[in-house]
Design a protein around this motif. Sequence first.
Motif, mmCIF file in Angstrom:
data_model
loop_
_atom_site.group_PDB
_atom_site.id
_atom_site.type_symbol
_atom_site.label_atom_id
_atom_site.label_comp_id
_atom_site.label_asym_id
_atom_site.label_seq_id
_atom_site.Cartn_x
_atom_site.Cartn_y
_atom_site.Cartn_z
ATOM 1 N N ALA A 271 58.223 73.830 52.460
ATOM 2 C CA ALA A 271 56.892 73.533 51.899
ATOM 3 C C ALA A 271 55.987 74.756 51.950
ATOM 4 N N LEU A 272 56.206 75.651 52.934
ATOM 5 C CA LEU A 272 55.309 76.799 53.106
ATOM 6 C C LEU A 272 55.785 78.040 52.361
ATOM 7 N N TYR A 273 57.108 78.241 52.259
ATOM 8 C CA TYR A 273 57.623 79.472 51.672
ATOM 9 C C TYR A 273 57.218 79.537 50.192
ATOM 10 N N ARG A 274 56.552 80.594 49.804
ATOM 11 C CA ARG A 274 56.040 80.763 48.426
ATOM 12 C C ARG A 274 55.258 79.533 47.958
ATOM 13 N N ARG A 275 54.560 78.902 48.873
ATOM 14 C CA ARG A 275 53.743 77.691 48.640
ATOM 15 C C ARG A 275 54.586 76.487 48.197
#
Length: 347
Positions: free
Chosen positions: A116-120
């Motif tokens: 969920a966080l990687y590259r938004r």
Amino acid sequence: MKELTISASRSCRVLIGSGLLSRAGELALPLIEGRRALIACGERVFALYGERLRESLELSGFSVWFCVYPSGEAYKTPETMLLIVKALAEAGFDRSDAVFALGGGVTGDMAGLAAALYRRGIACVLLPTTLLAAADASVGGKTAVDLPQGKNLLGCFAQPRLVLCDTDCFRTLPPETFAEGWAEIVKCAFLRPELLPLLEEPEPRLEEILAACVELKSELVASDEFDTGVRRLLNFGHTVGHAIERCSGWEIPHGHAVAAGMAILTRGCAAKGLCPPETAARLESLLKRFSLPLSCDFTEGELLAAARADKKTRGRRITLVLPDESGRPGLRDMSFEELGELIALGL
Ligand code: GLY
């Protein structure tokens, strides 16, 4: 094989059945645009299933990377989650690629957060290998890691693209770990009483029961994805369950604590005349059947103090899930004094 779709902010297919791990590549292929796949898993699960998943993904044309970390809740940390994120960055994953979270709730929550966080946000495919994760954590899009101050304090809602519950994986689970999954299933059956007879059959049909639990959860998630309304019914047994886990220094496993939490508060409700005594008897008999505990060794004071420290607690009152006069759990707002009375009656 059973198939369901969860309709939340993003729709998600859930497949339940035997042999799905070996078909992961072909099943993920239409849903993932890119061809890079990172398998995130703990060491134990890597040894059991890592190669099988790699082979399946490679056969379908994915290039595969691994991020393997030590197994267990102690490693469900921001640091381990960052290992997954860095592995994605080092391998040059873009937003069309995917994380494959292979394991129990720890891996699903943590790799789900990394995705969920990687590259938004990139796609995440969950492959729960425990009954507990299949029945609960893999459905509904909750992701998180623990902080020293408490469990699941750093996380977000992010729906997976696909959930593959390969029921063959449950065969390698130690009996206590298998039993943990039944605690969440018993919880679902009390929320949807039509399921109770299925659990009481001489040989309960796991695939069918699991699909019914996922269906119940998907309905609750579809109407309350962000957990401010009816989804909170899934917390039946969890307030006292979390208190038991906290009092034991997280030695008592989640499913066992939830089982004891449901039993304690349901006995308390029966003793106070809030639900029929038969509800508590039926719950106890099912929990016994699946080798789950009916109580704990902590005192009312210890459990109440731990419940006050819970992240879901706000102010002087608490929303509990308690069986009502029909025997079905519902949401009920009460003071900590009233909760203390119910715990004392139920212990
Ligand atoms: N584990 C409860 C929920 O997903 O809401």
